[in-house]
Design a protein around this motif. Structure first.
Motif, PDB file in Angstrom:
ATOM      1  N   HIS A 165       8.003   2.568  11.990  1.00 50.12           N
ATOM      2  CA  HIS A 165       7.209   3.588  12.680  1.00 50.12           C
ATOM      3  C   HIS A 165       5.701   3.432  12.545  1.00 50.12           C
ATOM      4  CE1 HIS A 165      11.032   5.516  13.401  1.00 50.12           C
ATOM      5  NE2 HIS A 165      11.282   5.568  12.107  1.00 50.12           N
ATOM      6  N   GLU A 166       5.248   2.461  11.755  1.00 49.90           N
ATOM      7  CA  GLU A 166       3.810   2.262  11.599  1.00 49.90           C
ATOM      8  C   GLU A 166       3.343   0.869  12.018  1.00 49.90           C
ATOM      9  OE1 GLU A 166       2.520   3.302   7.663  1.00 49.90           O
ATOM     10  OE2 GLU A 166       3.708   5.159   7.632  1.00 49.90           O
ATOM     11  N   SER A 167       4.266  -0.013  12.366  1.00 53.46           N
ATOM     12  CA  SER A 167       3.871  -1.380  12.701  1.00 53.46           C
ATOM     13  C   SER A 167       3.181  -1.479  14.056  1.00 53.46           C
ATOM     14  CB  SER A 167       5.099  -2.302  12.710  1.00 53.46           C
ATOM     15  OG  SER A 167       5.601  -2.514  11.414  1.00 53.46           O
ATOM     16  N   TRP A 168       3.632  -0.662  15.026  1.00 55.28           N
ATOM     17  CA  TRP A 168       3.153  -0.820  16.402  1.00 55.28           C
ATOM     18  C   TRP A 168       2.803   0.534  17.022  1.00 55.28           C
ATOM     19  CZ3 TRP A 168       2.295  -5.522  18.510  1.00 55.28           C
ATOM     20  CH2 TRP A 168       2.891  -6.619  17.876  1.00 55.28           C
ATOM     21  N   ASP A 169       1.758   0.546  17.813  1.00 55.40           N
ATOM     22  CA  ASP A 169       1.473   1.706  18.652  1.00 55.40           C
ATOM     23  C   ASP A 169       2.462   1.728  19.819  1.00 55.40           C
ATOM     24  OD1 ASP A 169      -0.697   2.220  17.030  1.00 55.40           O
ATOM     25  OD2 ASP A 169      -2.138   1.233  18.370  1.00 55.40           O
ATOM     26  N   ILE A 191       1.458  -3.253   7.187  1.00 53.80           N
ATOM     27  CA  ILE A 191       1.680  -2.150   6.255  1.00 53.80           C
ATOM     28  C   ILE A 191       1.187  -2.510   4.863  1.00 53.80           C
ATOM     29  CG2 ILE A 191       3.674  -1.389   7.610  1.00 53.80           C
ATOM     30  CD1 ILE A 191       5.429  -2.259   5.193  1.00 53.80           C
ATOM     31  N   ASP A 192       1.094  -3.806   4.572  1.00 54.68           N
ATOM     32  CA  ASP A 192       0.488  -4.312   3.335  1.00 54.68           C
ATOM     33  C   ASP A 192       1.045  -3.582   2.112  1.00 54.68           C
ATOM     34  OD1 ASP A 192      -1.136  -6.032   1.937  1.00 54.68           O
ATOM     35  OD2 ASP A 192      -2.839  -4.645   1.913  1.00 54.68           O
ATOM     36  N   ASP A 199       7.348  -6.811  -1.832  1.00 59.86           N
ATOM     37  CA  ASP A 199       6.039  -7.093  -1.251  1.00 59.86           C
ATOM     38  C   ASP A 199       6.270  -7.412   0.220  1.00 59.86           C
ATOM     39  OD1 ASP A 199       4.168  -6.973  -3.492  1.00 59.86           O
ATOM     40  OD2 ASP A 199       5.264  -8.693  -4.280  1.00 59.86           O
ATOM     41  N   VAL A 200       5.726  -6.585   1.089  1.00 55.26           N
ATOM     42  CA  VAL A 200       5.939  -6.751   2.530  1.00 55.26           C
ATOM     43  C   VAL A 200       4.603  -6.560   3.239  1.00 55.26           C
ATOM     44  CG1 VAL A 200       7.183  -5.954   4.570  1.00 55.26           C
ATOM     45  CG2 VAL A 200       8.287  -5.842   2.320  1.00 55.26           C
ATOM     46  N   ARG A 201       4.183  -7.579   3.966  1.00 50.42           N
ATOM     47  CA  ARG A 201       2.909  -7.502   4.680  1.00 50.42           C
ATOM     48  C   ARG A 201       3.035  -6.738   5.980  1.00 50.42           C
ATOM     49  NH1 ARG A 201       1.161 -12.973   7.135  1.00 50.42           N
ATOM     50  NH2 ARG A 201       2.777 -12.248   8.566  1.00 50.42           N
ATOM     51  N   GLY A 202       4.028  -7.112   6.807  1.00 52.08           N
ATOM     52  CA  GLY A 202       4.123  -6.538   8.140  1.00 52.08           C
ATOM     53  C   GLY A 202       3.109  -7.180   9.067  1.00 52.08           C
ATOM     54  N   PRO A 203       3.072  -6.760  10.339  1.00 53.12           N
ATOM     55  CA  PRO A 203       3.940  -5.740  10.930  1.00 53.12           C
ATOM     56  C   PRO A 203       5.336  -6.279  11.220  1.00 53.12           C
ATOM     57  CG  PRO A 203       2.569  -6.676  12.627  1.00 53.12           C
ATOM     58  CD  PRO A 203       2.131  -7.321  11.339  1.00 53.12           C
ATOM     59  N   LEU A 204       6.238  -5.390  11.588  1.00 53.22           N
ATOM     60  CA  LEU A 204       7.568  -5.793  12.028  1.00 53.22           C
ATOM     61  C   LEU A 204       7.447  -6.599  13.308  1.00 53.22           C
ATOM     62  CD1 LEU A 204      10.543  -5.277  11.173  1.00 53.22           C
ATOM     63  CD2 LEU A 204      10.590  -3.437  12.859  1.00 53.22           C
TER      64      LEU A 204
END
Length: 455
Positions: A165-169, A191-192, A199-204
């Motif tokens: 829900h935060e990776s993409w507009d 998402i860092d 440890d996940v950078r993102g985005p999806l």
């Protein structure tokens, strides 16, 4: 006049049904262990009855000697396949946060939610101590301890939700062909995340899901598990405790959610039942007893002798219970060693035994039938609800109106037949009473279940 509460209903899909013995019936179909058409049929049946969702349980351990775990279809693959033959039905998938990685799970969820246009929910489990040695199937992949699995589950869920829900507009697709710009600049976000377990950078690298929030399901009885549910979940798959204790548990769970600043009406409590349905009560009990007669119960007479304080070793199991046992003289907790807290909806076990005889197996039930009833309840870990459409609708309506539950997950004892009977007989009765929908009123599972956006 106040608006009547509406019942939520889900249907469980297992290759042989849920009952440990009903697969032996002549009419049972057991090819669902290897033929996906059998449990695809469950999805079609559920949608025909306008049920909310189908639940496909999963397992990571290897337990070829346990019927309900010998073969478990991967729930994501099943849901994707079944979504292609349905239009409105939701699907609840299970993942184990003690073994899975949030990035891979978020990719699956977002893909499925886009492909089925918003009909997805996620059941997060975090047990690592089950039989079948799931740890042995994952080699050197780090697995949390009993003490750290809850912290990992919380972090796992936070990361999954942020990736989804935060990776993409929502307006990421610009599609500016003249300007040679497909993706809107600045529409994606790392998402860092750097935590204790991940440890996940993102985005999806999958588009955001259709639903504004994919519902999360919680199970488990520990304090840490209940705290997780109040913080993250929109649904709870709960044990059934009976009416009196169930009302208290229901109130406490809703209060937990409210204490977190969330709307308790948006948090749904859904126990499971195994249902044995017939055109008449007599037919239902006859089928239930036919299934019960397939059980092996050699250990139960001695256990009942201890619990009831009656030496049953010299009593034929074909004798009527009421001819052998004086219920009025039983201790308050006579059945507790046999049933535990399962369905304990009576003041004492004298009343509980009367209810079992009166509404489940009949007042003329034999000792053998009582042994079988208890054995089945212990194996299934949920109540057996036996009767015709009116009796089962009565049970559902009472528990809904008494605020014991918001819905029920239905476990057909075998394939096929029981699920079709429920849709054809019970659903019309629930509709007549005004406690179940006549048509799908929302296009997403989040809308059908009326859950919130908390994550």
């Amino acid at each position: 006049m106040s608006r009547r509460r509406k019942l939520r209903l889900g249907l469980a899909a297992y290759g042989t049904g849920w009952d440990l013995d009903a697969w032996r019936l002549p009419e049972a179909t057991n090819s669902g262990l290897r033929d996906p058409r059998v449990i695809l049929d469950i999805a079609r049946t559920a949608e025909r009855g306008t049920l909310d969702y189908v639940f496909a349980g999963s397992a990571l351990g290897s337990e070829p000697d346990r019927l309900n775990r010998v073969h478990r279809w991967d729930s994501f693959v099943y849901a994707a396949h079944a979504a292609a033959v349905t239009e409105n039905l939701g699907f609840v998938m299970s993942v184990n946060s003690s073994f899975e990685h949030p990035y891979g799970v978020a990719r699956q969820l977002a893909t499925l939610d886009n492909f089925n246009r918003g009909r997805t929910a996620l059941n997060v489990v975090f047990g690592i101590d089950r039989d079948g040695d799931p740890v042995g199937n994952f080699g050197k992949n780090p697995v949390p301890t009993e003490e750290t699995k809850y912290a990992r589950a919380r972090e796992f869920t936070e990361v999954v939700n942020r990736l989804l829900h935060e990776s993409w507009d929502d307006d990421f697709l610009l599609d500016d062909r003249a300007g040679a710009t497909l993706i809107r600049p600045g529409s994606w976000h790392e998402i860092d995340h750097h935590g204790e377990h991940f440890d996940v950078r993102g985005p999806l690298n999958v588009p955001p899901p259709v639903q504004s929030h994919i519902p999360i399901v919680q199970v488990g009885l520990s304090e840490e598990s209940l705290r997780y549910g109040a913080d993250f979940a929109q649904l709870r798959f709960s044990p059934y405790f009976g009416v009196s204790r169930g009302k208290e548990e229901y109130r406490r769970l809703k209060e937990r959610v409210a204490a977190n600043g969330r709307d308790p009406e948006k948090f749904k409590i859904i126990p499971g039942i195994t249902f044995y349905l017939g055109g008449t009560v007599r037919e239902a009990r006859a089928k239930f007893n036919e299934i019960n007669a397939l059980q092996l119960t050699q250990d139960l007479p001695a256990a009942f002798s201890r619990g009831l304080g009656v030496d049953l070793s010299r009593v034929r199991d074909s004798e009527r219970v009421l001819d052998v046992v004086d219920i009025d003289t039983l201790p308050d907790d006579a059945l507790r060693p046999l049933l535990g807290d399962l369905g304990r909806d009576a003041e004492d076990d004298r009343e509980l035994l009367r209810r079992i005889l009166g509404t489940q197996i009949g007042e003329d039930a034999t000792l053998r039938e009582l042994y079988h009833h208890v054995q089945r309840s212990r194996h299934a870990q949920q109540p057996a609800v036996v009767g015709d459409a009116r009796a089962i609708a009565d049970w559902l309506e009472e528990n809904l109106e008494e605020e014991v539950l918001d819905g029920v997950q239905l476990f057909p004892p075998y394939h096929r037949g029981p699920a079709d009977l429920f849709v054809d007989l019970v659903v019309p009765e629930l509709r007549r009473r005004g406690i179940f929908r006549t048509a799908y009123e929302a296009s997403t599972l989040q809308g059908l279940l009326d859950t919130d956006d908390t994550y």
